[in-house]
Design a protein around this motif. Structure first.
Motif, PDB file in Angstrom:
ATOM      1  N   ARG A  76       0.819  -1.217   0.000  1.00 18.38           N
ATOM      2  CA  ARG A  76       0.000   0.000   0.000  1.00 18.38           C
ATOM      3  C   ARG A  76       0.853   1.267   0.000  1.00 18.38           C
ATOM      4  N   SER A 101      -4.934   1.185 -10.867  1.00 17.55           N
ATOM      5  CA  SER A 101      -5.511   1.822  -9.673  1.00 17.55           C
ATOM      6  C   SER A 101      -6.512   0.906  -8.964  1.00 17.55           C
ATOM      7  N   TYR A 104      -5.638  -0.881  -5.797  1.00 18.96           N
ATOM      8  CA  TYR A 104      -5.665  -0.097  -4.556  1.00 18.96           C
ATOM      9  C   TYR A 104      -7.080   0.351  -4.203  1.00 18.96           C
ATOM     10  N   MET A 106      -9.168   2.299  -5.581  1.00 24.33           N
ATOM     11  CA  MET A 106      -9.381   3.740  -5.667  1.00 24.33           C
ATOM     12  C   MET A 106     -10.717   4.014  -6.357  1.00 24.33           C
ATOM     13  N   GLU A 110     -11.513   9.530  -8.341  1.00 24.61           N
ATOM     14  CA  GLU A 110     -10.198   9.796  -7.734  1.00 24.61           C
ATOM     15  C   GLU A 110      -9.081   9.228  -8.603  1.00 24.61           C
ATOM     16  N   ALA A 111      -9.305   8.018  -9.141  1.00 26.18           N
ATOM     17  CA  ALA A 111      -8.298   7.371  -9.982  1.00 26.18           C
ATOM     18  C   ALA A 111      -8.068   8.168 -11.265  1.00 26.18           C
ATOM     19  N   ARG A 114      -6.067  11.330 -10.425  1.00 29.72           N
ATOM     20  CA  ARG A 114      -4.684  10.986 -10.134  1.00 29.72           C
ATOM     21  C   ARG A 114      -3.940  10.594 -11.414  1.00 29.72           C
ATOM     22  N   ASN A 151      -0.579   5.075  -6.551  1.00 28.19           N
ATOM     23  CA  ASN A 151      -1.068   5.026  -5.163  1.00 28.19           C
ATOM     24  C   ASN A 151      -0.384   6.041  -4.262  1.00 28.19           C
TER      25      ASN A 151
END
Length: 307
Positions: A76, A101, A104, A106, A110-111, A114, A151
């Motif tokens: 993580r 992603s 994780y 996500m 949000e992914a 990012r 991440n």
């Protein structure tokens, strides 16, 4: 607490020792260059630090977390850029990042945010929808770096990040590593190319045949290397007419009428100036010969192999 710490980390494959009782300490927020020839044990070390390969012996910690006991927690907070592979060639750059992603968990919005930020960071925003299989080597390397950062890891592992890059790509990768350090990340990267390690690393580890031969800042490694074998060159205004020196030296020889080279077990420059001045000479130049990192590397690695 260190970002990376190992205690006697060892890996044996079918009776062959790939990594031999490795003891490392990497400070948080630094760039650590892991330097060694091909087959030295660099990739195996990284895979053990990530919890992807189980060690035969020893322990590793990432940000204080025991890698063997809590591998999921380690994953993580880490990112990994492999030396080769890792991309889906029929997927776009953006889709590669979005797919990764999901590991994780996500949220989609949000992914996407990012992923676009990272494509900006590595200079691939304009080709976000182009298939990764159509990318040049340099573009693939930059996309792999973005993927390793999806991440927002504390500790980033880069395995031979400049492999196959042209000079411009190498410079761009160096700049990206510097930016990551400014962002507070710990960067651990392996390479067999000395100038790349020398250029961006705060500290360096030199590994050969699984053994860590030296570790520390470049200056620390050089100082340790010359312990007991200091070389000093002295030049005087007048021709030197001496048959010996009382100053603590192991050997010396004449380089010219006004110049000698002295070999000693420590830095005796002050003693030499004092003695030569007392003998009526005017010292016009005196300097300590410091080895380059390349000289240290070649002697440690290939000198040891010759032995």
């Amino acid at each position: 607490m260190y970002a990376i710490e190992t205690e006697n980390l060892t890996k044996v494959y079918n009776g062959t020792v790939a990594v031999d009782h490795l003891n490392l300490k990497v400070k948080k927020g630094t760039v650590y260059g892991f330097l060694g020839p091909n087959g030295a044990g660099k990739t195996t070390t990284i895979l053990m630090l990530l919890g992807l390969v189980e060690p035969t012996e020893g322990t590793a910690y990432i940000a204080g977390i025991n890698v063997m006991e809590k591998p999921v927690e380690v994953k993580r907070i880490t990112g990994f850029m492999p030396a080769e592979g890792g991309l889906y060639p029929n997927m776009s750059a953006l889709d590669n990042l979005l797919y990764f992603s999901k590991f994780y968990r996500m949220p989609r919005n949000e992914a996407e945010k990012r992923a676009k930020e990272l494509l900006d960071l590595v200079g691939l925003r304009e080709v976000a929808n182009k298939k990764a299989g159509e990318f040049s080597t340099g573009m693939k390397q930059r996309l792999l770096l973005a993927q390793a950062l999806i991440n927002d890891p504390e500790v980033l592992f880069l395995d031979e990040p400049t492999n196959g890059l042209d000079p411009r790509g190498v410079i761009e990768m160096r700049e990206l590593i510097r930016e990551l350090k400014k962002d507070g990340k710990t960067v651990f990267f392996s390479s067999h190319i000395l100038p790349e390690v020398e250029e961006v690393s705060d500290e360096i580890g030199i590994i050969s045949r699984g053994k860590l031969l030296a570790s520390g800042s470049q200056e620390e490694i050089k100082r340790k290397f010359i312990e007991g074998r200091v070389v000093i060159t002295v030049e005087t205004k007048q021709p030197l007419e001496i048959s010996g020196l009382s100053t603590e030296v192991t050997d010396w020889h004449r380089e010219g009428p006004n110049r000698i080279t002295v070999y000693a077990s420590r830095d005796v420059r002050e003693d030499l100036i004092r003695e030569l001045t007392g003998m009526g000479y005017t010292v016009t130049d005196i300097h300590l010969h410091e080895p380059t990192l390349e000289e240290v590397f070649l002697e440690l690695v290939y000198g040891r192999e010759r032995e």
